[in-house]
Scaffold this active site. Structure first.
Site, PDB file in Angstrom:
ATOM      1  N   ASP A   5      12.300  76.226   6.624  1.00  0.00           N
ATOM      2  CA  ASP A   5      12.325  75.948   5.315  1.00  0.00           C
ATOM      3  C   ASP A   5      11.535  74.963   4.715  1.00  0.00           C
ATOM      4  O   ASP A   5      10.564  74.299   5.745  1.00  0.00           O
ATOM      5  CB  ASP A   5      13.946  75.619   4.825  1.00  0.00           C
ATOM      6  CG  ASP A   5      14.523  74.635   5.584  1.00  0.00           C
ATOM      7  OD1 ASP A   5      13.513  73.740   6.238  1.00  0.00           O
ATOM      8  OD2 ASP A   5      15.789  74.197   5.557  1.00  0.00           O
ATOM      9  N   ARG A  41      20.657  77.745   5.897  1.00  0.00           N
ATOM     10  CA  ARG A  41      20.343  77.320   4.470  1.00  0.00           C
ATOM     11  C   ARG A  41      19.497  78.518   3.818  1.00  0.00           C
ATOM     12  O   ARG A  41      18.396  78.491   4.189  1.00  0.00           O
ATOM     13  CB  ARG A  41      19.655  76.155   4.513  1.00  0.00           C
ATOM     14  CG  ARG A  41      20.239  74.848   4.903  1.00  0.00           C
ATOM     15  CD  ARG A  41      19.539  73.698   5.091  1.00  0.00           C
ATOM     16  NE  ARG A  41      20.467  72.672   5.548  1.00  0.00           N
ATOM     17  CZ  ARG A  41      20.570  72.497   6.985  1.00  0.00           C
ATOM     18  NH1 ARG A  41      19.893  73.087   7.731  1.00  0.00           N
ATOM     19  NH2 ARG A  41      21.546  71.346   7.185  1.00  0.00           N
ATOM     20  N   TYR A  98      20.143  81.311  10.168  1.00  0.00           N
ATOM     21  CA  TYR A  98      19.832  80.110   9.628  1.00  0.00           C
ATOM     22  C   TYR A  98      20.685  80.028   8.410  1.00  0.00           C
ATOM     23  O   TYR A  98      21.161  80.651   7.663  1.00  0.00           O
ATOM     24  CB  TYR A  98      18.307  79.942   9.100  1.00  0.00           C
ATOM     25  CG  TYR A  98      17.936  78.698   8.735  1.00  0.00           C
ATOM     26  CD1 TYR A  98      18.048  77.557   9.679  1.00  0.00           C
ATOM     27  CD2 TYR A  98      17.409  78.457   7.452  1.00  0.00           C
ATOM     28  CE1 TYR A  98      17.819  76.433   9.236  1.00  0.00           C
ATOM     29  CE2 TYR A  98      17.282  77.108   7.070  1.00  0.00           C
ATOM     30  CZ  TYR A  98      17.302  76.010   8.017  1.00  0.00           C
ATOM     31  OH  TYR A  98      16.980  74.706   7.781  1.00  0.00           O
ATOM     32  N   GLU A 141      13.504  70.523  15.991  1.00  0.00           N
ATOM     33  CA  GLU A 141      13.901  69.296  15.164  1.00  0.00           C
ATOM     34  C   GLU A 141      14.843  68.570  16.209  1.00  0.00           C
ATOM     35  O   GLU A 141      15.224  67.443  15.955  1.00  0.00           O
ATOM     36  CB  GLU A 141      14.537  69.530  13.773  1.00  0.00           C
ATOM     37  CG  GLU A 141      13.302  69.663  12.698  1.00  0.00           C
ATOM     38  CD  GLU A 141      14.071  70.268  11.522  1.00  0.00           C
ATOM     39  OE1 GLU A 141      14.813  69.802  10.992  1.00  0.00           O
ATOM     40  OE2 GLU A 141      13.495  71.435  11.027  1.00  0.00           O
ATOM     41  N   ASP A 185      12.830  73.754  11.602  1.00  0.00           N
ATOM     42  CA  ASP A 185      13.446  74.876  10.530  1.00  0.00           C
ATOM     43  C   ASP A 185      12.558  75.628   9.524  1.00  0.00           C
ATOM     44  O   ASP A 185      11.723  74.912   9.114  1.00  0.00           O
ATOM     45  CB  ASP A 185      14.436  74.020   9.853  1.00  0.00           C
ATOM     46  CG  ASP A 185      15.826  73.729  10.797  1.00  0.00           C
ATOM     47  OD1 ASP A 185      15.770  74.082  11.871  1.00  0.00           O
ATOM     48  OD2 ASP A 185      16.635  72.874  10.463  1.00  0.00           O
ATOM     49  N   HIS A 192      14.299  84.081   4.065  1.00  0.00           N
ATOM     50  CA  HIS A 192      15.421  84.147   4.760  1.00  0.00           C
ATOM     51  C   HIS A 192      16.138  85.472   4.841  1.00  0.00           C
ATOM     52  O   HIS A 192      16.103  86.036   3.799  1.00  0.00           O
ATOM     53  CB  HIS A 192      16.187  82.820   4.833  1.00  0.00           C
ATOM     54  CG  HIS A 192      15.531  81.667   4.944  1.00  0.00           C
ATOM     55  ND1 HIS A 192      15.939  80.438   3.988  1.00  0.00           N
ATOM     56  CD2 HIS A 192      14.516  81.173   5.455  1.00  0.00           C
ATOM     57  CE1 HIS A 192      15.142  79.493   4.400  1.00  0.00           C
ATOM     58  NE2 HIS A 192      14.101  79.894   5.305  1.00  0.00           N
ATOM     59  N   GLU A 243      11.870  71.715   4.094  1.00  0.00           N
ATOM     60  CA  GLU A 243      11.899  70.535   4.955  1.00  0.00           C
ATOM     61  C   GLU A 243      11.453  70.657   6.391  1.00  0.00           C
ATOM     62  O   GLU A 243      10.866  69.741   6.785  1.00  0.00           O
ATOM     63  CB  GLU A 243      13.593  70.352   4.867  1.00  0.00           C
ATOM     64  CG  GLU A 243      13.940  68.870   5.591  1.00  0.00           C
ATOM     65  CD  GLU A 243      14.268  67.803   4.476  1.00  0.00           C
ATOM     66  OE1 GLU A 243      14.383  66.780   4.843  1.00  0.00           O
ATOM     67  OE2 GLU A 243      14.503  68.092   3.400  1.00  0.00           O
TER      68      GLU A 243
END
Length: 556
Positions: free
Chosen positions: A84, A300, A298, A9, A82, A344, A86
């Site tokens: 997740d 989040r 990570y 990203e 990433d 995670h 998103e």
């Protein structure tokens, strides 16, 4: 010529990851999302089962053309956005926008940007997980429906340019409800009274507790004067002494929400600043002798799980640095009935041996302070609890009872490396510790203080994040953007950490409360988050969530 293409990203990751992979790999960044709903219209086909109408984001055409060129030359394309919802959605959008061949396209994820993690992820490529993508699509469509349906009504009723968001409106209502509580609060008077006593010429203080029947609240000066009058000629005697120990549990490692809360309290960072700096620590920092490496995992996450490799590494570190007695025999964990997104880990340093002191000169001040906080918290979470020796003394005077207590740190445990901002102040008084039962005490004087009960405190960003998490509103990735949005919209203002609702914020909240009570209902919003979790897990499809939601919204 590179045979493999890795798409990430952020440009910051390109440099870090390129270093880990050989010349066979080309690493390029998509610079975030490449497709989204159009800004000018709702962008959802209501007649065609709420199908989203995605378009290329303005200004991303050149980036997509560049990525297509790389993809055409590559034997394999790895989508490494990433780990997740998103990130999964960005990978899915990339695969469509670049018309990638499914036979040569793979999804890889890593929880930390280290050589070992990146190389390991390439050994375990997978397909794009549509549960994650659909959960993100559902959230995006729900938010668009709420924002684009309600915002024009706010323009008519209040002023142009306002916005209503699904989660931001609930956060605003929480702030307004607290403001109402504060305004409606009626303070009540109360008094406390201490007696200053002496034993063997050493002074100490005991606090009024009550009488033989139990605890007694002193609600006025007249009542206080009556008690003082009754105590005038009373003898103060040690009635009871209890010695014991108290354990202070080691903390658990940081999640997104607890990191935001602690960084706010300890470092005075806003939630947005915390996430920005954590992102830099995750993506990679130049460290002398090591090059560019990701310093933390990570950022989040709502999981407190830690990988086996990290567990072994931190155990060895604690044993060699502090000794066996500091190694936790049992790990403290968080009790929660809420579904945790456990893909995670907790937020932790990628290499516990890289102590904050070693990188202090190589990091900007704020990056160092946040890294130090994360490092200390993680190491402390694997250390033994701290133990205090306690002494509680009960003193009789006539029919009245006074109390005093003292504690002394017996074993520092995890506090050797970490003390959080909520640490209680430990009062150590050797005179109290040395008192004996039935000792006669000399009376010196009374100290009387008038107080009034205080209204609930204004929310700080940290307190709001905690409340949102407790009520199941939003997820790790949404706390900071939600708060940033309501401040940017001028619905809320921040003064000395506290959040205050503006007149504009009150006006917007009143419209939302009156006309769209379901949207701002905390229980409804929490249930919606649970539905999105179920979509992610693949137990329900995303379209029925929208089908059930939109007709009610339209009617309202």
């Amino acid at each position: 010529m590179a045979k493999y293409l890795v798409i990430v990203e952020s440009p910051a990751k390109v440099k870090t990851i390129k270093k880990f992979l050989g010349s066979n790999y080309e690493v390029v960044a998509s610079n975030g999302h490449v497709r989204d709903l159009p800004k000018s219209t709702m962008g959802i086909d209501m007649e065609n089962d709420y199908e989203p109408k995605y378009i290329t984001i303005r200004g991303k055409g050149d980036k997509l053309a560049e990525l297509r060129r790389y993809a055409k030359k590559a034997d394999k394309v790895y989508l490494a956005t990433d780990p997740d919802r998103e990130g999964e959605a960005i990978s899915w959008h990339l695969s469509i926008a670049l018309k990638l061949d499914p036979k040569k396209t793979y999804r890889i994820t890593f929880n930390e940007i280290t050589k070992q993690a990146v190389k390991e992820s390439l050994k375990h490529p997978r397909d794009i997980e549509m549960g994650l993508v659909d959960a993100q699509q559902a959230r995006r469509v729900l938010d668009r429906m709420v924002g684009y349906s309600i915002s024009p009504l706010l323009w008519m009723k209040i002023k142009r340019g306002l916005s209503a968001g699904r989660v931001q409106s609930v956060a605003l209502k929480m702030l307004c409800d607290r403001e109402d509580e504060i305004n409606a609060f009626i303070p009540k008077e109360y008094w406390d009274m201490d007696a200053v006593l002496k034993h063997k010429n050493k002074e100490f203080t005991v606090s009024f507790y009550g009488d033989n029947k139990g605890k007694l609240e002193i609600t006025g000066k007249e009542q206080l004067d009556g008690i003082v009058k009754e105590l005038k000629d009373s003898e103060f005697t040690v009635k009871d002494i209890k010695k014991g120990s108290r354990t202070r549990k080691a903390p658990i490692p940081f999640t997104t929400s607890t990191l935001q809360q602690e960084a706010s309290k300890a470092l005075n960072f806003s939630t947005q600043k915390t996430m920005r700096i954590a992102q830099q620590l995750y993506e990679g920092v130049d460290i002398k002798g090591r090059g560019t490496i990701g310093l933390i995992t990570y950022l989040r996450t709502d999981s407190t799980r830690v990988s086996e490799t990290a567990e072994v590494q931190v155990k060895e570190f604690i044993e060699s640095k502090y000794g066996d007695s500091y190694m936790a025999k049992e790990i403290n964990s968080k009790k929660s009935n809420k579904k945790i997104q456990d893909a995670h880990e907790a937020i932790r340093p990628t290499d516990v041996n890289l102590m904050p002191e070693e990188v202090k000169d190589q990091l900007p001040r704020d990056l160092f302070r946040l890294y130090q906080l994360i490092w200390r918290r993680f190491v402390a979470s694997r250390m033994e609890n701290s133990v205090y020796e306690t002494t509680n003394v009960k003193v009789n005077a006539g029919k009245y009872i006074f109390n005093a207590s003292t504690s002394k740190l017996d074993f520092d445990g995890f506090m050797k490396v970490y003390t959080d901002s909520d640490n209680e102040k430990v009062v150590t008084n050797n005179t109290i510790a040395k008192l004996e039962k039935d000792s006669k005490l000399e009376f010196e004087k009374f100290e009387e203080n008038q107080h009034f009960t205080q209204p609930p405190a204004h929310f700080t960003e940290a307190a709001l994040v905690k409340a949102m998490e407790e009520q199941g509103i939003g997820r790790p990735s949404t706390y900071a953007p939600t708060i940033t949005t309501i401040i940017a919209r001028r619905y809320v203002t921040r003064e000395k950490k506290n959040l205050y609702v503006t007149e504009l914020g009150e006006a917007v909240n009143n419209v939302m409360k009156t006309e769209f009570s379901v949207i701002v209902d905390t229980q409804f919003t929490a249930n919606m988050e649970s539905l999105l979790d179920a979509v992610e897990e693949g137990t329900i499809e995303w379209k029925p969530v929208i089908r059930n939601f939109y007709p009610d919204l339209k009617e309202q």
